[in-house]
Design a protein around this motif. Structure first.
Motif, PDB file in Angstrom:
ATOM      1  N   TYR A 128       0.848  -1.204   0.000  1.00  0.00           N
ATOM      2  CA  TYR A 128       0.000   0.000   0.000  1.00  0.00           C
ATOM      3  C   TYR A 128       0.870   1.235   0.000  1.00  0.00           C
ATOM      4  O   TYR A 128       2.000   1.220   0.480  1.00  0.00           O
ATOM      5  CB  TYR A 128      -0.920   0.007   1.212  1.00  0.00           C
ATOM      6  N   ASN A 147      -2.734   4.198   2.094  1.00  0.00           N
ATOM      7  CA  ASN A 147      -3.750   3.269   1.585  1.00  0.00           C
ATOM      8  C   ASN A 147      -4.570   3.799   0.414  1.00  0.00           C
ATOM      9  O   ASN A 147      -5.648   3.294   0.148  1.00  0.00           O
ATOM     10  CB  ASN A 147      -4.718   2.849   2.689  1.00  0.00           C
ATOM     11  N   VAL A 202      -2.638   0.849  -4.309  1.00  0.00           N
ATOM     12  CA  VAL A 202      -2.271  -0.518  -3.976  1.00  0.00           C
ATOM     13  C   VAL A 202      -1.527  -1.152  -5.145  1.00  0.00           C
ATOM     14  O   VAL A 202      -1.780  -0.832  -6.306  1.00  0.00           O
ATOM     15  CB  VAL A 202      -3.528  -1.347  -3.612  1.00  0.00           C
ATOM     16  N   SER A 227      -7.013   2.053  -4.382  1.00  0.00           N
ATOM     17  CA  SER A 227      -7.650   1.314  -3.307  1.00  0.00           C
ATOM     18  C   SER A 227      -8.444   2.277  -2.443  1.00  0.00           C
ATOM     19  O   SER A 227      -8.636   2.058  -1.260  1.00  0.00           O
ATOM     20  CB  SER A 227      -6.635   0.532  -2.493  1.00  0.00           C
ATOM     21  N   ASN A 228      -8.884   3.354  -3.066  1.00  0.00           N
ATOM     22  CA  ASN A 228      -9.696   4.342  -2.376  1.00  0.00           C
ATOM     23  C   ASN A 228     -10.646   4.885  -3.433  1.00  0.00           C
ATOM     24  O   ASN A 228     -10.264   5.051  -4.593  1.00  0.00           O
ATOM     25  CB  ASN A 228      -8.794   5.458  -1.831  1.00  0.00           C
ATOM     26  N   ASP A 246     -12.133   4.334   1.933  1.00  0.00           N
ATOM     27  CA  ASP A 246     -11.103   3.331   1.717  1.00  0.00           C
ATOM     28  C   ASP A 246     -11.754   1.984   1.434  1.00  0.00           C
ATOM     29  O   ASP A 246     -12.677   1.555   2.136  1.00  0.00           O
ATOM     30  CB  ASP A 246     -10.218   3.225   2.956  1.00  0.00           C
ATOM     31  N   GLN A 305     -10.858  -1.141   1.747  1.00  0.00           N
ATOM     32  CA  GLN A 305     -10.869  -2.182   2.774  1.00  0.00           C
ATOM     33  C   GLN A 305     -11.753  -1.804   3.960  1.00  0.00           C
ATOM     34  O   GLN A 305     -12.494  -2.621   4.499  1.00  0.00           O
ATOM     35  CB  GLN A 305      -9.446  -2.452   3.283  1.00  0.00           C
ATOM     36  N   HIS A 361      -5.519  -9.510   1.066  1.00  0.00           N
ATOM     37  CA  HIS A 361      -5.897  -8.247   1.694  1.00  0.00           C
ATOM     38  C   HIS A 361      -6.317  -8.453   3.128  1.00  0.00           C
ATOM     39  O   HIS A 361      -7.028  -9.395   3.415  1.00  0.00           O
ATOM     40  CB  HIS A 361      -7.039  -7.593   0.910  1.00  0.00           C
TER      41      HIS A 361
END
Lengths: 493, 483
Positions: free
Chosen positions: B63, B67, B70, B125-126, B187, B189, B483
């Motif tokens: 990351y 974050n 990725v 990844s956002n 985000d 995740q 992840h």
């Protein structure tokens, strides 16, 4: 791997490699070279299939000449080849007819010779693959791939209505194939494997079996072709060049019947028994009704095409009465029909090359100008109507015998073909060959040359030998047929 | 220095951005008609990017930028394929654009900026990074379509593309804001974790999801959000059409994976149903409407719509097999589409577009080799073995069936039968019909070579599909499980 090299792979890939070589000769300036390479390739490809016959163990029903390699590991798909008594003979038949087809197109095809020859060689290899594949995906790949050369053969070198026929042929077959693909995926879901032989042992409920049977039925019935999905065949036959018709009749139709033997019956035995009434009815409709349709044809190729459907009705009838007579009779009928219908299409091709008409009314009195040809044509016509002593008789007789054992009326209905078959074939023969010379075209006909004589003679001898002494063929299929019947008798539910 | 060395997962993007500046300046200094130097520089940039991507590859997931960004196996594989596809697009379209006076510095730099947008999308990844990537891509694309300023059709299609694209972006933003409202995070995740913990308001999330899916469907061109596709494909210069139809689909696949799978996986029960509707409609409308087209670019547009339906079918299966089959499908789709449009440009000449179906008549007599390549591409698009298109369909159907979508599979099978017809028609035109013009084909050596490689790749990958399938499976597995 008995001979220290992967025999079946050679049988499949040699014609394909030769096909590519022929293609490499390029345009029509090199046509003579293309023809020679094609002939060498076809003959060699036939010769390499002979060890399959000589090295074949007649005692076992297990797969022989097996090859197995990983292919697509993610889905557990293997490059798995092998033959038994059912498929081996069909490979020989196919390799044999490739030689015939190359010879038959020798002079007639003048446009894009290399592409024509290459299509046939590649298709021959792919069809061998269909018969030898023991992995369902491998089978499917060969099965679909062989459509492409046939599509081109009909569409590029065919008659006036070729485009319609080619597209109809392709889409009809594709519809069936795609449903088969869904069935194969379902079987993979159930068993975790694409091995055809694993499917044979896989227990399945009745509903699943019936659905699978129907999906396979769509694929194979179109190829056989069974009534009522037979309508593509007369179109394809009429429009295809002679070589295309020969391969269609002699080999491609057998692929469908082979599918029933290899997939539908052993994978869904209970459904096969359950739906046997349907299969028998459709087969008998094909035998009787299509036989009558053949009687009404004025186009020779169409007549033989309908006669093919009627004869293939015998094959499916023989398969779905579930006894040894029926099944061996069906297999013999498949091989015999390959030779006889192939020969008849060649005969029509011989006349078409000279007169450029397939209409019966354009002929009459051909015997006066082409006596040698007329004699050969006579033999094949007799074989087509099932005269004892020719190959056509053996299979039909065994199927009728098997049918009578199950139900007298099955046998009775099937036996009418001996009347109708004789009627349409011999009536056509009479109108074309006998009588006074009908017109100037026929008057100026010249008899067949050495090349054509050679082809005819080879086919004639085979038809006679198979009719008089079919044992060498039936002993090869014995073990496999018995094994299949025993397997079919066990329920999988 | 140490900060810069921590940026290594984004080196490729940084390098690309620097090179865009270099190429813009170089183009000002060397304004030649053929732009050999800048063209080569662009190709070198793409090559450099792929080397960097390979060199900075690490096992596992990295990351970056708190974050926002990725780097995993899936992103590396998709990026490499993006470089390849852009580079092939440039080779195919160079001579086509030169004779039309469109091979300008703007073309090269806009191509690279859109590539940059794709890279950012692939590695996002956002939700904000995703959106930025998407807009960088989309804005460059609008400009590319409008590049042919003197053509009314091209301008019109650029306008349509822009307005509908902006609307789709609006949808996406609206959806994202609702997801943010529901979960308190952008985000990928964190969103997933919050939804799993059950703290989020389901109603709000599903509402947001509907907007996100609509926006995605716009970008992918799935029915009923497909109206822009045929017009833009038709109106844009063929080189731009090829570009729109290829590499961005890889980025769009990554977009779908990041949003729907990585962050909204817990809502699968909702989005799978939406995608099922989109998939069936796309396959149906795409395949049936394609039959009626006489312009091959329009036909490809509808065929793209149908292919996107197939891709969605893989995604909605919701299994690892399903995602990797969708990725495989996207890769194969890009390969086939490059070849298809490449062929159109190869047959085009100065002042003549070979974009009518009749222009393919009798190609077998004019050039048997090109006809054979097109035959392979068409059978591959129709999904007939032994070409690779079959395995793409095969793996998607397999995944869908394993997930229990039997009725969808049957629908897909029937629509691909219908689809086979229009691909066959091209083969029919090339092989069965007589040519309309006997003008000698002027074949550029580089694009002829490339189309040969492209066509044979379709065949060879069909005979040996194992490696590519395994790569797709591995990338999906790594990205989702680590992840």
């Amino acid at each position: 791997m008995i001979f220290g090299y992967p025999l079946l792979s050679v049988v499949i890939w040699l014609p394909i490699i030769f096909g590519v070589l022929v293609l490499a000769t390029g345009n029509d300036r090199n046509a003579p070279l293309a023809r020679i390479i094609a002939l060498v390739g076809a003959v060699l490809s036939f010769l390499v299939t002979l060890p399959l016959y000589t090295g074949f163990d007649r005692m076992t029903s297990a797969m022989q000449f097996v090859e197995m390699k990983n292919w697509i590991t993610q889905f557990n798909i293997h490059y798995h080849l092998g033959v038994d008594g059912i498929s081996m003979l069909l490979i020989l038949l196919n390799a044999f007819f490739t030689v015939i087809v190359v010879l038959a197109g020798w002079k007639v095809i003048e446009k894009r010779v290399a592409q024509y020859m290459a299509c046939f060689l590649v298709m021959s290899g792919l069809i061998n693959g269909v018969f030898a594949a023991l992995d369902a995906v491998l089978f499917y790949v060969f099965w679909e791939a062989m459509l492409i050369p046939m599509f081109l053969i009909i569409g590029v070198w065919g008659g006036p209505n070729r485009v319609y026929a080619a597209i109809k042929f392709f889409l009809y077959t594709l519809l069936g194939s795609l449903l088969m693909l869904v069935a194969l995926l379902y079987l993979y879901f159930q068993s975790g494997s694409f091995e055809i032989l694993d499917y044979h042992q896989l227990p399945l409920g009745m509903t699943a079996q019936i659905l699978i049977f129907i999906a396979f039925f769509m694929a194979f019935a179109v190829k056989v072709p069974m009534f009522p999905v037979h309508t593509w065949l007369p179109d394809a036959h009429v429009e295809a060049p002679t070589g295309g018709s020969v391969v269609l009749a002699a080999i491609m139709l057998k692929v469908g019947a082979y599918g029933f033997l290899r997939f539908s019956m052993p994978i869904a035995p209970d459904a096969s028994h359950e739906l046997a009434w349907l299969m028998v009815t459709l087969s008998l409709i094909a035998v009787v009704y299509i036989g009558l349709v053949a009687l009404a044809q004025s186009d020779m190729k169409k007549l033989v095409a309908y006669s093919s459907i009627s004869h293939m009705g015998f094959v499916t009838l023989g398969l779905f009465i579930f006894n040894a007579y029926g099944m061996e009779g069906a297999l013999l009928q498949m091989i015999s029909h390959g030779f006889v219908s192939g020969a008849l299409f060649l005969c029509i091709g011989v006349m078409y090359d000279r007169v450029h008409s397939r209409q019966i009314v354009d002929y009459g009195g051909v015997a006066n100008t082409m006596p040698v040809f007329a004699a050969f044509f006579m033999l094949f016509a007799m074989a087509n109507s099932g005269l004892p002593g020719t190959s056509g008789f053996v299979g039909e007789f065994m199927v009728i015998l098997g049918a009578v054992k199950v139900n007298f009326w099955y046998g009775f209905a099937a036996a009418t073909t001996l009347v109708f078959g004789a009627a349409y074939t011999l009536w056509m023969y009479k109108r074309v060959v006998f009588g006074a010379i009908a017109n100037d075209h026929v008057r100026h006909l010249h008899d067949i040359g050495t090349r054509e004589k050679l082809i005819m003679a080879v086919l004639a001898i085979t038809v006679l030998v198979m009719g008089l002494y079919p044992l060498p063929l039936s002993e090869i299929m014995h073990a496999s047929v018995n094994d299949l019947l025993v397997h079919m008798a066990r329920s999988k539910i | 220095m140490s900060y810069i060395s921590t940026l290594f997962p984004a080196y490729a993007e940084i390098f690309l951005l620097c090179m865009i500046g270099v190429i813009m300046i170089a183009d000002l200094l060397m304004p030649s008609q053929t732009r050999t130097v800048t063209y080569l520089l662009t190709q070198v940039t793409l090559l450099g990017c792929s080397l960097i991507t390979v060199a900075t590859h690490v096992n596992g997931v990295e990351y970056l930028f708190t974050n926002m960004f990725v780097d995993d196996l899936m992103s590396d594989v998709l990026k490499l394929l993006t470089y390849l596809s852009v580079s092939m697009m440039l080779v195919y379209s160079r001579s086509y654009l030169i004779v039309r006076g469109l091979f300008t510095g703007e073309f090269l730099s806009l191509t690279l900026t859109s590539t940059l947008g794709m890279l950012v999308m692939i590695s996002a990844s956002n939700l904000v990074t995703l959106y930025i990537g998407l807009e960088v891509l989309a804005l460059s694309m609008y400009a590319l379509v409008a590049l042919q300023r003197d053509s009314a059709v091209a301008t019109e299609s650029a306008m349509k593309y822009f307005i509908l694209g902006a609307m789709a972006s609006g949808f996406l933003l609206y959806g994202m804001s609702m997801i943010y409202g529901g979960t308190g995070s952008l985000d990928v995740q964190t969103i997933s974790n919050v939804i799993k913990s059950g703290q989020a308001n389901d109603m709000l999330l599903v509402f947001g999801l509907a907007f996100l899916v609509a926006g995605l469907a716009f970008k992918l061109g799935a029915v009923p959000f497909h109206m822009w596709v045929p017009d833009v494909y038709h109106g844009a210069p063929t080189a731009m059409t090829m570009f729109i139809g290829t590499a961005p689909k890889l980025a769009a696949f990554a977009f779908v994976m990041r949003i729907l799978v990585e962050s909204l996986q817990p809502l699968m029960i909702h989005w799978a149903g939406m995608l099922a509707v989109l998939a069936v409609l796309s396959m149906g409308v795409g395949n049936i409407t394609a039959i009626a087209q006489t312009n091959i670019k329009r036909m490809f547009a509808y065929s793209t719509i149908a292919h996107m339906g197939f891709l969605l079918l893989g995604v909605l299966s919701g299994t690892l097999d399903g995602y990797s089959s969708a990725m495989f499908y996207a890769v194969i789709y890009v390969l086939m589409t490059l070849g298809g449009f490449g062929m159109i440009m190869l047959l085009s000449r100065e002042g003549f577009e070979a974009d009518n179906l009749n222009d393919f008549k009798g190609l077998n007599q004019r050039s048997p080799w090109l006809a054979f390549m097109m035959l392979l591409l068409m059978f591959s698009m129709a999904g007939v073995p032994p070409t690779v298109g079959f395995y793409a369909k095969f793996s998607v159907l397999n995944a869908a069936l394993q997930a229990g979508h039997l009725s969808l599979v049957i629908a897909a099978v029937i629509f691909s039968l219908i689809g086979a017809f229009y691909y066959l028609r091209i083969v029919k035109l090339m092989y069965f019909d007589a040519p309309e013009s006997h003008e000698k084909l002027y074949m550029q050596p580089d694009s002829t070579l490339l189309i040969s490689i492209n066509g044979l790749a379709v065949l060879m990958l069909g005979i040996m599909p194992n490696t590519l399938m395994a790569i797709c499976a591995a990338s999906i597995q790594q990205s989702l499980l680590l992840h």
